[in-house]
Design a protein around this motif. Structure first.
Motif, PDB file in Angstrom:
ATOM      1  N   GLY A 267       0.814  -1.207   0.000  1.00 40.26           N
ATOM      2  CA  GLY A 267       0.000   0.000   0.000  1.00 40.26           C
ATOM      3  C   GLY A 267       0.846   1.254   0.000  1.00 40.26           C
ATOM      4  N   LYS A 268       1.945   1.238   0.736  1.00 40.01           N
ATOM      5  CA  LYS A 268       2.830   2.404   0.797  1.00 40.01           C
ATOM      6  C   LYS A 268       3.640   2.573  -0.477  1.00 40.01           C
ATOM      7  CE  LYS A 268       2.156   4.221   4.897  1.00 40.01           C
ATOM      8  NZ  LYS A 268       1.616   5.595   5.018  1.00 40.01           N
ATOM      9  N   ALA A 269       4.191   1.471  -0.977  1.00 36.76           N
ATOM     10  CA  ALA A 269       5.113   1.549  -2.111  1.00 36.76           C
ATOM     11  C   ALA A 269       4.395   1.648  -3.447  1.00 36.76           C
ATOM     12  CB  ALA A 269       6.041   0.335  -2.113  1.00 36.76           C
ATOM     13  N   GLY A 270       3.178   1.094  -3.538  1.00 35.93           N
ATOM     14  CA  GLY A 270       2.492   1.058  -4.820  1.00 35.93           C
ATOM     15  C   GLY A 270       2.989  -0.086  -5.682  1.00 35.93           C
ATOM     16  N   VAL A 271       2.445  -0.194  -6.889  1.00 31.61           N
ATOM     17  CA  VAL A 271       2.836  -1.229  -7.835  1.00 31.61           C
ATOM     18  C   VAL A 271       3.092  -0.570  -9.188  1.00 31.61           C
ATOM     19  CG1 VAL A 271       1.558  -3.069  -6.688  1.00 31.61           C
ATOM     20  CG2 VAL A 271       0.420  -1.693  -8.413  1.00 31.61           C
ATOM     21  N   PRO A 272       3.888  -1.209 -10.037  1.00 32.61           N
ATOM     22  CA  PRO A 272       4.178  -0.611 -11.336  1.00 32.61           C
ATOM     23  C   PRO A 272       2.972  -0.642 -12.266  1.00 32.61           C
ATOM     24  CG  PRO A 272       5.146  -2.799 -11.187  1.00 32.61           C
ATOM     25  CD  PRO A 272       4.628  -2.467  -9.826  1.00 32.61           C
ATOM     26  N   GLY A 273       2.848   0.385 -13.090  1.00 31.91           N
ATOM     27  CA  GLY A 273       1.775   0.430 -14.078  1.00 31.91           C
ATOM     28  C   GLY A 273       0.566   1.203 -13.588  1.00 31.91           C
ATOM     29  N   ASN A 274      -0.300   1.547 -14.529  1.00 36.45           N
ATOM     30  CA  ASN A 274      -1.487   2.336 -14.225  1.00 36.45           C
ATOM     31  C   ASN A 274      -2.777   1.538 -14.276  1.00 36.45           C
ATOM     32  OD1 ASN A 274       0.012   4.794 -14.007  1.00 36.45           O
ATOM     33  ND2 ASN A 274       0.110   4.884 -16.262  1.00 36.45           N
ATOM     34  N   ASP A 275      -2.683   0.219 -14.409  1.00 39.16           N
ATOM     35  CA  ASP A 275      -3.878  -0.613 -14.559  1.00 39.16           C
ATOM     36  C   ASP A 275      -4.381  -1.182 -13.238  1.00 39.16           C
ATOM     37  OD1 ASP A 275      -3.778  -0.240 -17.296  1.00 39.16           O
ATOM     38  OD2 ASP A 275      -2.515  -2.003 -17.614  1.00 39.16           O
ATOM     39  N   PHE A 276      -3.727  -0.804 -12.131  1.00 39.90           N
ATOM     40  CA  PHE A 276      -4.044  -1.427 -10.854  1.00 39.90           C
ATOM     41  C   PHE A 276      -4.469  -0.384  -9.828  1.00 39.90           C
ATOM     42  CE2 PHE A 276      -0.302  -3.396 -12.854  1.00 39.90           C
ATOM     43  CZ  PHE A 276      -0.852  -4.616 -13.233  1.00 39.90           C
ATOM     44  N   GLU A 277      -5.171  -0.856  -8.811  1.00 43.51           N
ATOM     45  CA  GLU A 277      -5.465   0.005  -7.673  1.00 43.51           C
ATOM     46  C   GLU A 277      -5.452  -0.810  -6.386  1.00 43.51           C
ATOM     47  OE1 GLU A 277      -9.021   1.916  -8.909  1.00 43.51           O
ATOM     48  OE2 GLU A 277     -10.273   0.134  -8.717  1.00 43.51           O
ATOM     49  N   VAL A 278      -4.874  -0.206  -5.355  1.00 34.80           N
ATOM     50  CA  VAL A 278      -4.922  -0.779  -4.021  1.00 34.80           C
ATOM     51  C   VAL A 278      -6.251  -0.364  -3.406  1.00 34.80           C
ATOM     52  CG1 VAL A 278      -3.885  -0.815  -1.728  1.00 34.80           C
ATOM     53  CG2 VAL A 278      -2.425  -0.745  -3.765  1.00 34.80           C
TER      54      VAL A 278
END
Length: 517
Positions: A267-278
């Protein structure tokens, strides 16, 4: 969370899962910081068709199609869409499913259960009262490693069948709202004569099993004859992974569309790309973190020693360091978000008063052992911090860190002064009933026991609500549950994932209404 091992996540395959996570991480590009987790994110309604792929914490070789045979989130999620319960939880209330109506008898000594008409099993045969009787006997059999806790409230050996859709069930103690227990424990219905010896299962749920391999996953096909209507997705593919980072990577690398219960670090770091959401399940679906103190042995047989612990905890520090800020301080009461929960401000930290209570109770005379394992991320870190904080008031505390498989070994739990614990917003009747069934976790207090008996046995809603206030007032005043924080439950999803529903616990949501937009 029940101390029953069937209701606890299994840990087989942990090493393999961790190794797989490292390999996937090396293949991923750098993550970009994530915005705050989204509540009710994604499209509201999924389209018809397609395949939804989801990954949850697995139990390795212990996974089973028997809905009462295993206890990982992967098992629970699959079981919820293959098998239906008589009643389900919706916003903390019992809602009709296979059970259509409950009529409580005189003195709450029995109840008449009327079943929904027109329900079919996956093989096309009708669902009847005989299936219900078999299901109750199947789940509560003494031959099972962990018989259903429903058998502690209902006398399944004396059920009377009135007609194919009507039964009368005697109770072992007065139960004013039996539908709530049937929804929350829950009572999955299995077909008369089912044994679950192979890789197939027949249920009445929204999906039927096509393929299953324990520890790896399952493929489910929509059951078009479901009594609640056709599910959105043609297929559900449910993957089983123990390691939390491996579940995140399964979504990032395209193996899955949705991952349940992801780490706070993601949640803090995020994930690569714009297709995802936490995503977050929201404040009403948080998980309580804390400890249950053993009132059968010293020093926590004395309410002054229990209160000293609660007065010493630096709650916000624990939320910030263990939960990384994803949550809020707890008020020592379980089941926040559930019906009847008492919203009270946590005790203010008062080290001086805590020291005084320690001296008065003699709690500084011996070493205190708090048992913990990394069953939930943060158990061990929070318990070690607790030990450090309690040094300030003269207590000698040792964190007994063990492996998850041995965490709830009965003799060890009974010998410990306390045990790390967590729970979602399940009904108060279920939570306090489960604690009360285990002496090391129960509160030894006659006034508490009387209030609890009234709360579960009274048929009048207003009187039941008053009794639950009494239960929680006693627990807040001199109880043995120490809840330092309420943790957000995070998931990772592709933005097109829609229709995820929380019925019981957000760590294993209901996917019968889920799909892709």
């Amino acid at each position: 969370m029940s101390i029953n091992r069937r209701a606890l996540f299994r840990t087989a395959g942990l090493v393999a899962g961790a190794a797989g996570a490292g390999a996937l991480l090396d293949a991923c590009s750098a993550a970009t910081p994530s915005p705050d987790p989204a509540r009710d994110a994604g499209p509201a309604v999924p389209r018809q068709g397609g395949t939804l792929r989801a990954v949850f914490t697995g139990g390795g070789a212990s996974e089973s199609l028997d809905p009462f045979g295993s206890g990982s989130p992967a098992d629970f999620v699959r079981g919820d869409v293959v098998f239906d319960s008589l009643f389900t939880l919706i916003d903390g209330e019992a809602a009709s499913a296979l059970g259509d109506e409950v009529e409580v008898g005189p003195g709450a000594a029995s109840f008449m259960l009327k079943l929904r008409e027109g329900v079919k099993w996956h093989d096309g045969s009708p669902f009847t009262a005989h299936d219900v009787v078999y299901s109750f006997q199947f789940m509560s059999s003494p031959k099972r490693a962990f018989p259903s806790q429903l058998s502690g409230y209902f006398d399944f050996g004396k059920i009377q069948i009135r007609d194919p859709l009507t039964l009368v069930v005697p109770t072992r103690r007065p139960v004013g709202d039996p539908a709530l227990f049937l929804a929350a424990l829950p009572g999955k219905m299995v077909k008369n004569g089912a044994t679950f010896t192979g890789a197939t299962a027949i249920g009445t749920g929204a999906y039927q099993v096509v393929e299953f391999e324990a520890g790896r996953g399952s493929r489910l096909e929509r059951f078009d004859g479901h009594w609640a209507g056709k599910a959105p997705a043609d297929e559900l593919v449910l993957l089983s992974l123990v390691d939390s980072q491996a579940r995140v990577n399964a979504v990032v690398t395209g193996q899955a569309d949705y991952a349940g219960d992801i780490p706070f670090t993601t949640g803090k770091a995020g994930v690569p790309g714009n297709d995802f959401e936490v995503r977050t399940a929201g404040a009403k679906n948080r998980t309580a973190y804390g400890w249950v103190l053993n009132t059968t042995i010293k020093p926590f047989d004395d309410p002054r020693a229990r209160k000293a612990v609660r007065l010493t905890i630096a709650r916000q520090q624990l939320v910030d360091s263990v939960l990384l800020g994803y949550g809020a301080p707890g008020n020592d009461l379980l089941c926040a978000g559930a019906k009847y929960f008492m919203p009270r401000a946590p005790l203010a930290r008062d080290v001086g008063q805590a020291r005084k209570l320690v001296k008065e109770s003699g709690a500084d005379a011996a070493e205190i052992v708090i048992r913990t394992a990394e069953w939930e991320v943060g158990y061990n870190a929070s318990t070690r911090l607790l030990a450090e904080q309690l040094k300030e008031i003269g207590l000698k505390v040792r964190a007994d860190v063990v492996s998850p498989p041995e965490f709830f070994e009965p003799d060890a739990v009974a010998a410990a002064n306390g045990v790390a614990f967590s729970s979602g917003a399940i009904p108060l009747a279920v939570m306090y009933g489960r604690l009360g069934a285990s002496p090391p976790l129960a509160l030894k207090d006659n006034e508490f026991a009387a209030a609890f008996g009234t709360a579960i046995g009274n048929e009048d809603k207003a009187e039941r609500a008053k009794a639950w206030d009494d239960v929680q007032e006693i627990m807040f005043d001199r109880g043995n549950t120490v809840v330092w924080g309420q943790a957000d439950v995070l998931s990772l999803a592709r933005k097109t994932v829609a229709g995820i529903v929380v019925r019981d616990q957000p760590k294993y949501p209901y996917l019968g209404k889920a799909g892709l937009a």
